[in-house]
Design a protein around this motif. Structure first.
Motif, PDB file in Angstrom:
ATOM      1  N   TYR A  12       0.876  -1.181   0.000  1.00 56.98           N
ATOM      2  CA  TYR A  12       0.000   0.000   0.000  1.00 56.98           C
ATOM      3  C   TYR A  12       0.911   1.228   0.000  1.00 56.98           C
ATOM      4  O   TYR A  12       1.529   1.511   1.034  1.00 56.98           O
ATOM      5  N   GLN A  15       3.902   1.123   2.228  1.00 58.59           N
ATOM      6  CA  GLN A  15       3.715   0.143   3.308  1.00 58.59           C
ATOM      7  C   GLN A  15       3.590  -1.271   2.726  1.00 58.59           C
ATOM      8  O   GLN A  15       2.631  -1.564   1.998  1.00 58.59           O
ATOM      9  N   ALA A  17       2.440  -4.825   3.119  1.00 55.30           N
ATOM     10  CA  ALA A  17       1.488  -5.511   3.999  1.00 55.30           C
ATOM     11  C   ALA A  17       1.624  -7.026   3.879  1.00 55.30           C
ATOM     12  O   ALA A  17       1.508  -7.747   4.863  1.00 55.30           O
ATOM     13  N   PRO A  36      -0.330 -11.544  14.376  1.00 58.75           N
ATOM     14  CA  PRO A  36      -0.595 -10.381  15.220  1.00 58.75           C
ATOM     15  C   PRO A  36      -1.354  -9.293  14.450  1.00 58.75           C
ATOM     16  O   PRO A  36      -1.460  -9.377  13.219  1.00 58.75           O
ATOM     17  N   GLY A  38      -2.101  -6.337  12.272  1.00 61.58           N
ATOM     18  CA  GLY A  38      -1.310  -5.706  11.211  1.00 61.58           C
ATOM     19  C   GLY A  38      -0.402  -6.658  10.447  1.00 61.58           C
ATOM     20  O   GLY A  38       0.410  -6.226   9.626  1.00 61.58           O
ATOM     21  N   LYS A  41      -3.311 -10.395   7.443  1.00 57.38           N
ATOM     22  CA  LYS A  41      -4.368 -11.398   7.263  1.00 57.38           C
ATOM     23  C   LYS A  41      -5.529 -10.851   6.431  1.00 57.38           C
ATOM     24  O   LYS A  41      -5.938 -11.444   5.437  1.00 57.38           O
ATOM     25  N   SER A  42      -6.084  -9.708   6.888  1.00 53.10           N
ATOM     26  CA  SER A  42      -7.251  -9.152   6.174  1.00 53.10           C
ATOM     27  C   SER A  42      -6.889  -8.799   4.739  1.00 53.10           C
ATOM     28  O   SER A  42      -7.687  -9.018   3.820  1.00 53.10           O
ATOM     29  N   GLU A  82     -14.204  -8.551   8.167  1.00 47.93           N
ATOM     30  CA  GLU A  82     -13.917  -8.359   9.592  1.00 47.93           C
ATOM     31  C   GLU A  82     -15.021  -7.588  10.315  1.00 47.93           C
ATOM     32  O   GLU A  82     -15.441  -7.963  11.385  1.00 47.93           O
ATOM     33  N   GLU A 159     -12.116 -13.034  11.323  1.00 45.03           N
ATOM     34  CA  GLU A 159     -12.455 -12.919  12.748  1.00 45.03           C
ATOM     35  C   GLU A 159     -13.965 -13.071  12.999  1.00 45.03           C
ATOM     36  O   GLU A 159     -14.618 -12.162  13.524  1.00 45.03           O
ATOM     37  N   HIS A 190      -7.983 -14.350  16.789  1.00 42.69           N
ATOM     38  CA  HIS A 190      -6.931 -14.111  17.772  1.00 42.69           C
ATOM     39  C   HIS A 190      -7.147 -15.008  18.990  1.00 42.69           C
ATOM     40  O   HIS A 190      -6.458 -14.873  19.991  1.00 42.69           O
TER      41      HIS A 190
HETATM   42  N1  ATP Z   1      -5.894   0.582   2.926  1.00 43.15           N
HETATM   43  C1  ATP Z   1      -4.696   0.571   3.488  1.00 43.15           C
HETATM   44  N2  ATP Z   1      -3.794   1.547   3.240  1.00 43.15           N
HETATM   45  C2  ATP Z   1      -2.567   1.530   3.801  1.00 43.15           C
HETATM   46  N3  ATP Z   1      -2.137   0.572   4.640  1.00 43.15           N
HETATM   47  C3  ATP Z   1      -2.998  -0.422   4.936  1.00 43.15           C
HETATM   48  C4  ATP Z   1      -4.311  -0.476   4.382  1.00 43.15           C
HETATM   49  N4  ATP Z   1      -4.937  -1.586   4.851  1.00 43.15           N
HETATM   50  C5  ATP Z   1      -4.045  -2.200   5.663  1.00 43.15           C
HETATM   51  N5  ATP Z   1      -2.887  -1.503   5.717  1.00 43.15           N
HETATM   52  C6  ATP Z   1      -1.678  -1.855   6.467  1.00 43.15           C
HETATM   53  O1  ATP Z   1      -1.244  -3.131   6.029  1.00 43.15           O
HETATM   54  C7  ATP Z   1      -0.778  -3.910   7.136  1.00 43.15           C
HETATM   55  C8  ATP Z   1      -1.578  -5.218   7.192  1.00 43.15           C
HETATM   56  O2  ATP Z   1      -2.922  -4.892   7.594  1.00 43.15           O
HETATM   57  P1  ATP Z   1      -4.079  -6.012   7.686  1.00 43.15           P
HETATM   58  O3  ATP Z   1      -5.353  -5.300   7.956  1.00 43.15           O
HETATM   59  O4  ATP Z   1      -4.004  -6.891   6.498  1.00 43.15           O
HETATM   60  O5  ATP Z   1      -3.600  -6.817   8.985  1.00 43.15           O
HETATM   61  P2  ATP Z   1      -4.358  -7.914   9.840  1.00 43.15           P
HETATM   62  O6  ATP Z   1      -3.372  -9.050  10.013  1.00 43.15           O
HETATM   63  O7  ATP Z   1      -5.661  -8.261   9.265  1.00 43.15           O
HETATM   64  O8  ATP Z   1      -4.538  -7.167  11.243  1.00 43.15           O
HETATM   65  P3  ATP Z   1      -5.698  -7.286  12.403  1.00 43.15           P
HETATM   66  O9  ATP Z   1      -5.410  -8.577  13.136  1.00 43.15           O
HETATM   67  O10 ATP Z   1      -5.397  -6.099  13.272  1.00 43.15           O
HETATM   68  O11 ATP Z   1      -7.024  -7.249  11.742  1.00 43.15           O
HETATM   69  C9  ATP Z   1      -0.916  -3.018   8.360  1.00 43.15           C
HETATM   70  O12 ATP Z   1       0.322  -2.420   8.614  1.00 43.15           O
HETATM   71  C10 ATP Z   1      -1.960  -1.985   7.952  1.00 43.15           C
HETATM   72  O13 ATP Z   1      -1.784  -0.768   8.613  1.00 43.15           O
END
Ligand code: ATP
Length: 236
Positions: A12, A15, A17, A36, A38, A41-42, A82, A159, A190
Motif C-alpha cells: 500500500y 507500506q 502488507a 498479530p 497488522g 491477514k485481512s 472483519e 475474525e 486471535h
Molecule cells: N488501505 C490501506 N492503506 C494503507 N495501509 C494499509 C491499508 N490496509 C491495511 N494496511 C496496512 O497493512 C498492514 C496489514 O494490515 P491487515 O489489515 O491486512 O492486517 P491484519 O493481520 O488483518 O490485522 P488485524 O489482526 O489487526 O485485523 C498493516 O500495517 C496496515 O496498517
C-alpha cells in the motif's frame, strides 16, 4: 486445490502488507489463518475475495484466477469481512433475498436456499427481525448466512467470533465445524482456544511473511500450547 496463493505481495503506497506468501487450502479443511495485529491477514483475505488487487503474485480459487476470472471466483467463494457490514434497516430475509439476487438466485430456489442457510447458521428464531434489532452474535450469523447463500465451495471468514459471548462462540464454532466438513474454510482469529477447537491446519503470518504452515496435530506434538507457539513465532 480450492485455494492456492502463490508468491503474493501487497504494497500500500510505501507500506508492505503482504510479503511474498504462499499457501494452499483443500476441500474439507479448516485452516486457521493467524497473526498479530497488522500482520497482513485481512489484506490476504481481501485479495482472495476480489476486494483488493495484488501488487504481484497469483491467487486461484477452485482453479480460477482472481485477476482474470473474478466473476467465477466470486461464484465459488463466500466472504465474511472483519467488520461484517450489514444493512441495519433491512429484515433478515429481505437482506438475504437481496444478496441472493446479486448471485442471480431467484424465485423458489432462492426461498429454499434462504430457509436452508437460516437453519444452518441458527437464525430460525430471529429470522423475522430487522438486522438492527439483532444482538452481535445474531448479526454474525446473518453475515455467515450471506457468505453461504450461493453455496460457495470456499469460505473466507475474517475474525468471525470476535466479541461473542461464550454460548454464541460455541455455537458459531459448531456452525463453522459443520461447514468445514464439505467446504474449504479459511478463517482468522486471535483466540488460540478456537484454533485448537476447530482447525485442521494452522498458517501463521508475521510482518507479511508466513512463519508457520502445518497441521494442528503436528503443532501439538511440540508439547507447547498454541499461545506459546504463536508468541514464539510472532513476538519480534
Ligand atoms: N488501505 C490501506 N492503506 C494503507 N495501509 C494499509 C491499508 N490496509 C491495511 N494496511 C496496512 O497493512 C498492514 C496489514 O494490515 P491487515 O489489515 O491486512 O492486517 P491484519 O493481520 O488483518 O490485522 P488485524 O489482526 O489487526 O485485523 C498493516 O500495517 C496496515 O496498517
Amino acid at each position: 486445490m480450492s485455494l492456492k496463493i502463490q508468491n503474493l505481495v501487497k504494497i500500500y503506497g510505501t507500506q508492505s502488507a503482504v510479503n511474498n506468501i504462499s499457501f494452499e487450502a483443500n476441500q474439507g479443511e479448516i485452516v486457521g489463518f493467524l497473526g498479530p495485529n497488522g500482520a497482513g491477514k485481512s489484506t490476504t483475505m481481501k485479495i482472495a475475495t476480489c476486494y483488493l488487487t495484488a501488487t504481484s503474485g497469483k491467487v486461484e480459487v477452485c482453479g480460477y484466477d482472481v485477476q482474470q476470472d473474478a466473476m467465477e471466483v466470486r461464484r465459488n467463494i463466500g466472504y465474511l469481512p472483519e467488520h461484517n457490514p450489514l444493512y441495519l434497516e433491512m429484515y433478515v430475509k429481505e437482506f438475504l433475498e437481496f444478496v441472493g439476487g446479486l448471485y442471480q438466485i431467484k424465485g423458489q430456489r432462492l426461498q429454499n436456499r434462504i430457509a436452508e442457510v437460516i437453519d444452518l447458521v441458527g437464525l430460525t428464531l430471529e429470522q423475522k427481525k430487522k438486522i438492527g434489532q439483532l444482538s452481535k452474535g445474531y448479526r454474525q450469523r446473518v453475515g455467515l448466512a450471506q457468505a453461504l447463500i450461493h453455496d460457495p465451495k470456499v469460505l473466507i471468514l475474517d475474525e468471525p467470533t470476535t466479541g461473542l459471548d461464550p454460548n454464541q462462540l460455541a455455537e458459531i464454532r459448531g456452525v463453522i465445524r459443520n461447514i468445514g466438513r464439505e467446504k474449504t474454510v479459511v478463517f482468522s482469529t486471535h483466540i488460540m482456544q478456537e484454533v485448537e477447537a476447530i482447525c485442521d491446519r494452522v498458517v501463521i503470518i508475521n510482518h507479511g511473511k508466513i512463519v508457520n504452515d502445518s497441521s494442528l496435530s503436528v503443532l501439538k506434538t511440540s508439547g507447547k500450547t498454541m499461545e506459546e507457539v504463536f508468541r514464539n513465532l510472532t513476538n519480534h
